[in-house]
Design a protein around this motif. Structure first.
Motif, short mmCIF file in Angstrom:
data_model
loop_
_atom_site.label_atom_id
_atom_site.label_comp_id
_atom_site.label_asym_id
_atom_site.label_seq_id
_atom_site.Cartn_x
_atom_site.Cartn_y
_atom_site.Cartn_z
N GLY A 7 5.45 3.56 1.83
CA GLY A 7 4.17 2.87 2.01
C GLY A 7 4.28 1.84 3.09
O GLY A 7 5.13 1.95 4.00
N THR A 8 3.44 0.82 3.00
CA THR A 8 3.46 -0.29 3.95
C THR A 8 3.47 -1.60 3.18
O THR A 8 3.03 -1.66 2.03
CB THR A 8 2.24 -0.29 4.89
OG1 THR A 8 1.05 -0.50 4.12
CG2 THR A 8 2.14 1.02 5.67
N ILE A 9 3.96 -2.63 3.85
CA ILE A 9 3.84 -3.98 3.32
C ILE A 9 3.28 -4.87 4.42
O ILE A 9 3.40 -4.57 5.61
CB ILE A 9 5.18 -4.55 2.82
CG1 ILE A 9 6.19 -4.66 3.95
CG2 ILE A 9 5.71 -3.73 1.64
CD1 ILE A 9 7.34 -5.59 3.65
N ASP A 10 2.69 -5.97 3.98
CA ASP A 10 2.12 -6.94 4.91
C ASP A 10 2.32 -8.33 4.30
O ASP A 10 1.82 -8.60 3.20
CB ASP A 10 0.64 -6.64 5.09
CG ASP A 10 0.00 -7.46 6.20
OD1 ASP A 10 0.68 -8.28 6.82
OD2 ASP A 10 -1.21 -7.26 6.43
N ALA A 11 3.08 -9.17 5.00
CA ALA A 11 3.30 -10.56 4.56
C ALA A 11 3.90 -11.33 5.71
O ALA A 11 4.66 -10.78 6.51
CB ALA A 11 4.21 -10.62 3.35
N ILE A 13 -1.83 -6.97 -4.01
CA ILE A 13 -1.00 -8.16 -3.83
C ILE A 13 0.03 -8.23 -4.95
O ILE A 13 -0.31 -8.10 -6.13
CB ILE A 13 -1.86 -9.43 -3.80
CG1 ILE A 13 -2.77 -9.41 -2.57
CG2 ILE A 13 -0.99 -10.68 -3.83
CD1 ILE A 13 -3.80 -10.53 -2.53
N VAL A 14 1.29 -8.41 -4.56
CA VAL A 14 2.38 -8.57 -5.53
C VAL A 14 3.24 -9.76 -5.09
O VAL A 14 3.21 -10.17 -3.94
CB VAL A 14 3.24 -7.30 -5.66
CG1 VAL A 14 2.40 -6.11 -6.09
CG2 VAL A 14 3.96 -6.97 -4.36
N ALA A 30 0.87 -1.18 0.00
CA ALA A 30 0.00 0.00 0.00
C ALA A 30 0.91 1.23 0.00
O ALA A 30 1.67 1.43 0.94
CB ALA A 30 -0.92 0.02 1.21
N ALA A 31 0.85 2.00 -1.05
CA ALA A 31 1.67 3.20 -1.16
C ALA A 31 1.05 4.36 -0.39
O ALA A 31 -0.18 4.46 -0.29
CB ALA A 31 1.83 3.61 -2.62
N HIS A 32 1.90 5.20 0.17
CA HIS A 32 1.41 6.44 0.76
C HIS A 32 1.04 7.42 -0.35
O HIS A 32 1.75 7.53 -1.35
CB HIS A 32 2.49 7.12 1.62
CG HIS A 32 2.70 6.46 2.93
ND1 HIS A 32 3.93 6.06 3.36
CD2 HIS A 32 1.83 6.12 3.92
CE1 HIS A 32 3.83 5.51 4.55
NE2 HIS A 32 2.56 5.53 4.91
N ARG A 33 -0.06 8.11 -0.17
CA ARG A 33 -0.41 9.24 -1.04
C ARG A 33 0.39 10.45 -0.55
O ARG A 33 0.90 10.46 0.58
CB ARG A 33 -1.90 9.53 -0.95
CG ARG A 33 -2.78 8.45 -1.52
CD ARG A 33 -4.25 8.88 -1.46
NE ARG A 33 -5.11 7.88 -2.00
CZ ARG A 33 -5.82 7.01 -1.28
NH1 ARG A 33 -5.76 7.03 0.04
NH2 ARG A 33 -6.59 6.12 -1.87
N PRO A 34 0.47 11.50 -1.35
CA PRO A 34 1.18 12.71 -0.90
C PRO A 34 0.64 13.28 0.42
O PRO A 34 1.40 13.87 1.19
CB PRO A 34 1.00 13.68 -2.06
CG PRO A 34 0.91 12.79 -3.26
CD PRO A 34 0.11 11.60 -2.77
#
Length: 121
Positions: free
Chosen positions: A66-70, A34-35, A21-25
């Protein structure tokens, strides 16, 4: 740049999917996508299977954070373009996910041009 805790990196690597999930400005987060991801030489890498046109990739390019989750790990990260290990990353994608059409897509020149190193913040 702060390195990954080895246990966290192993947990992330052991998961087949990573949510980005990318941060917006304005600091809010975009919708997670999902990647596929791989670890090479102690670093975490992701690519956009759609190349530079991938929506999540375009979002990441705006702020670089941003954030990652895994693997039970949820953390704030930075995304940095890094093409220094593309051949090894291709091999890692094949080793982790096989040789099917999806892996052939994530190792095309268009996808390779989006290789990002993911570092904890």
């Amino acid at each position: 740049m702060t390195g990954w805790n080895p246990d966290d990196l192993a947990a992330i690597d052991g998961d087949g999917e990573l949510r980005v999930a990318a941060h917006r400005p304005d600091g809010t987060l975009r919708t997670p996508r999902i990647v596929w991801h791989v670890v090479v030489d102690g670093a975490l890498y992701v690519r956009s299977v759609r190349g530079a046109e991938g929506a999540w990739y375009r979002g990441v390019q705006r702020t670089g954070t941003g954030t990652i989750d895994a693997g039970g790990i949820h953390t704030e990260v930075t995304f940095t373009r890094d093409d220094a290990h593309d051949d090894a990353i291709d091999l890692a994608y094949h080793a982790k996910y096989g040789d099917g059409s999806a892996v052939r897509s994530i190792t095309t020149p268009a996808a390779t041009s989006t290789t990002l190193r993911v570092d904890p913040r």
